[in-house]
Design a protein around this motif. Structure first.
Motif, PDB file in Angstrom:
ATOM      1  N   LEU A  62       1.267 -34.318   8.014  1.00 17.59           N
ATOM      2  CA  LEU A  62       1.570 -33.259   9.215  1.00 17.59           C
ATOM      3  C   LEU A  62       1.105 -33.801  10.267  1.00 17.59           C
ATOM      4  CD1 LEU A  62       1.047 -29.965   7.018  1.00 17.59           C
ATOM      5  CD2 LEU A  62       3.204 -31.215   7.625  1.00 17.59           C
ATOM      6  N   TYR A  63       1.751 -33.434  11.459  1.00 19.43           N
ATOM      7  CA  TYR A  63       0.799 -33.661  12.750  1.00 19.43           C
ATOM      8  C   TYR A  63       1.125 -32.254  13.407  1.00 19.43           C
ATOM      9  CZ  TYR A  63       0.186 -35.493  17.598  1.00 19.43           C
ATOM     10  OH  TYR A  63      -0.245 -35.660  18.659  1.00 19.43           O
ATOM     11  N   LEU A  64      -0.224 -31.768  13.752  1.00 18.42           N
ATOM     12  CA  LEU A  64      -0.513 -30.636  14.345  1.00 18.42           C
ATOM     13  C   LEU A  64      -1.164 -30.887  15.593  1.00 18.42           C
ATOM     14  CD1 LEU A  64      -0.550 -27.643  14.074  1.00 18.42           C
ATOM     15  CD2 LEU A  64      -2.582 -27.523  13.007  1.00 18.42           C
ATOM     16  N   ASN A  65      -0.529 -30.349  16.886  1.00 19.60           N
ATOM     17  CA  ASN A  65      -0.749 -30.737  18.184  1.00 19.60           C
ATOM     18  C   ASN A  65      -1.256 -29.302  18.972  1.00 19.60           C
ATOM     19  OD1 ASN A  65       1.594 -29.833  18.676  1.00 19.60           O
ATOM     20  ND2 ASN A  65       2.260 -31.448  20.104  1.00 19.60           N
ATOM     21  N   ILE A  66      -2.004 -29.320  19.996  1.00 21.04           N
ATOM     22  CA  ILE A  66      -2.380 -28.250  20.796  1.00 21.04           C
ATOM     23  C   ILE A  66      -2.142 -28.738  22.259  1.00 21.04           C
ATOM     24  CG2 ILE A  66      -4.848 -28.961  20.841  1.00 21.04           C
ATOM     25  CD1 ILE A  66      -5.608 -25.912  20.217  1.00 21.04           C
ATOM     26  N   ALA A  67      -1.578 -27.742  22.937  1.00 19.61           N
ATOM     27  CA  ALA A  67      -1.539 -27.751  24.464  1.00 19.61           C
ATOM     28  C   ALA A  67      -2.608 -27.071  25.276  1.00 19.61           C
ATOM     29  CB  ALA A  67      -0.215 -27.437  24.943  1.00 19.61           C
ATOM     30  N   LEU A  68      -3.275 -27.796  26.075  1.00 17.09           N
ATOM     31  CA  LEU A  68      -4.359 -27.602  26.902  1.00 17.09           C
ATOM     32  C   LEU A  68      -3.853 -27.343  28.375  1.00 17.09           C
ATOM     33  CD1 LEU A  68      -7.333 -29.681  25.524  1.00 17.09           C
ATOM     34  CD2 LEU A  68      -6.616 -27.331  24.730  1.00 17.09           C
ATOM     35  N   LEU A  69      -4.133 -25.997  29.029  1.00 14.93           N
ATOM     36  CA  LEU A  69      -3.972 -26.054  30.398  1.00 14.93           C
ATOM     37  C   LEU A  69      -5.338 -25.626  30.900  1.00 14.93           C
ATOM     38  CD1 LEU A  69      -2.141 -26.264  32.859  1.00 14.93           C
ATOM     39  CD2 LEU A  69      -1.281 -23.926  32.418  1.00 14.93           C
ATOM     40  N   GLN A  70      -5.951 -26.438  31.977  1.00 20.21           N
ATOM     41  CA  GLN A  70      -7.177 -26.090  32.474  1.00 20.21           C
ATOM     42  C   GLN A  70      -8.127 -26.234  31.417  1.00 20.21           C
ATOM     43  OE1 GLN A  70      -6.725 -22.615  35.074  1.00 20.21           O
ATOM     44  NE2 GLN A  70      -5.864 -23.853  36.531  1.00 20.21           N
ATOM     45  N   ASP A  71      -8.079 -26.835  30.435  1.00 19.95           N
ATOM     46  CA  ASP A  71      -8.980 -26.962  29.244  1.00 19.95           C
ATOM     47  C   ASP A  71      -8.948 -25.960  28.364  1.00 19.95           C
ATOM     48  OD1 ASP A  71      -9.745 -29.724  29.575  1.00 19.95           O
ATOM     49  OD2 ASP A  71     -11.589 -28.861  31.045  1.00 19.95           O
ATOM     50  N   LYS A  72      -7.840 -24.914  28.727  1.00 27.11           N
ATOM     51  CA  LYS A  72      -7.662 -23.498  27.710  1.00 27.11           C
ATOM     52  C   LYS A  72      -6.701 -23.836  26.897  1.00 27.11           C
ATOM     53  CE  LYS A  72      -6.515 -18.728  28.325  1.00 27.11           C
ATOM     54  NZ  LYS A  72      -6.059 -17.759  29.124  1.00 27.11           N
ATOM     55  N   PRO A  73      -6.683 -23.576  25.404  1.00 31.67           N
ATOM     56  CA  PRO A  73      -5.633 -23.856  24.491  1.00 31.67           C
ATOM     57  C   PRO A  73      -4.395 -22.750  24.722  1.00 31.67           C
ATOM     58  CG  PRO A  73      -7.982 -23.753  23.403  1.00 31.67           C
ATOM     59  CD  PRO A  73      -8.078 -23.350  24.898  1.00 31.67           C
ATOM     60  N   VAL A  74      -3.184 -23.176  25.040  1.00 29.10           N
ATOM     61  CA  VAL A  74      -2.313 -22.343  25.367  1.00 29.10           C
ATOM     62  C   VAL A  74      -0.755 -22.423  24.529  1.00 29.10           C
ATOM     63  CG1 VAL A  74      -2.830 -22.084  27.843  1.00 29.10           C
ATOM     64  CG2 VAL A  74      -1.293 -24.050  27.221  1.00 29.10           C
ATOM     65  N   GLY A  75      -0.884 -23.404  23.362  1.00 30.03           N
ATOM     66  CA  GLY A  75       0.184 -23.585  22.683  1.00 30.03           C
ATOM     67  C   GLY A  75      -0.203 -24.445  21.220  1.00 30.03           C
ATOM     68  N   VAL A  76       0.567 -24.499  20.352  1.00 24.06           N
ATOM     69  CA  VAL A  76       0.530 -25.355  19.162  1.00 24.06           C
ATOM     70  C   VAL A  76       1.692 -25.642  18.609  1.00 24.06           C
ATOM     71  CG1 VAL A  76      -1.814 -24.522  18.715  1.00 24.06           C
ATOM     72  CG2 VAL A  76      -0.003 -23.493  17.462  1.00 24.06           C
ATOM     73  N   ALA A  77       1.899 -26.644  18.003  1.00 29.08           N
ATOM     74  CA  ALA A  77       3.175 -27.073  17.219  1.00 29.08           C
ATOM     75  C   ALA A  77       2.782 -28.031  16.131  1.00 29.08           C
ATOM     76  CB  ALA A  77       4.050 -27.715  18.438  1.00 29.08           C
ATOM     77  N   MET A  78       3.797 -28.187  15.322  1.00 31.29           N
ATOM     78  CA  MET A  78       3.606 -29.070  14.192  1.00 31.29           C
ATOM     79  C   MET A  78       4.832 -29.572  13.711  1.00 31.29           C
ATOM     80  SD  MET A  78       1.499 -28.111  10.710  1.00 31.29           S
ATOM     81  CE  MET A  78       2.612 -27.295   9.650  1.00 31.29           C
TER      82      MET A  78
END
Length: 161
Positions: A62-78
């Motif tokens: 599995l590959y679980l990623n995270i999205a950051l905007l201005q170092d703030k977590p705003v989304g995830v996907a897998m």
């Protein structure tokens, strides 16, 4: 919005925020699908526990990623090595700002690196237009699962990104 959205592989330190993003995205962003029906919500959110997410992070398939905007977590996907996107969730206040698109682009690049030529997923009515705009197409008849309409979709990964 001028700040770039960054995506990276999630780590054990992200488990708590991943759980909160998934749960909140389902409860708020997917209300059209579950209509706040307690039984449907319970089934849909049962995998948001810290233990489930730790298991996902430990699984090399599995590959679980995270999205950051201005170092703030705003989304995830897998996604999984077999070419299936399991989910893509974004904090509701960040909908329609490119977060989901960035997460999917990262997953698709990882899947190409895994040798996949096609990506598959099941989406709901509330996310169908999002996936269509990213080039996904229906590939089978929709079906009901756990009180939700699931729409099978796929996208060819051999075309230029």
């Amino acid at each position: 919005m001028d700040d770039p959205i960054q995506t990276c592989k999630a780590t054990a330190a992200d488990v708590g925020i991943i759980s909160r993003i998934i749960d909140r995205s389902i409860r708020v962003g997917c209300a059209r699908d579950h209509r706040n029906q307690p039984q449907t919500l319970a089934v849909w959110t049962r995998n948001t526990s810290l233990e489930h997410i730790q298991h996902w992070l430990a699984d090399p398939r599995l590959y679980l990623n995270i999205a950051l905007l201005q170092d703030k977590p705003v989304g995830v996907a897998m996604a999984s090595v077999c070419g299936k996107v399991a989910f893509c969730y974004v904090q509701p206040e960040w909908f329609r700002r490119g977060v989901g698109q960035a997460l999917l682009a990262d997953l698709e690049a990882w899947l190409r690196d895994q040798g996949q030529q096609r990506v598959r997923l099941h989406c709901t009515r509330s996310s169908e237009a999002f996936y269509r705009n990213l080039g996904y197409r229906s590939c089978a008849r929709a079906f009901m699962v756990a009180g939700l309409k699931a729409i099978p979709m796929h996208k060819d990964l051999t075309s230029p990104a």
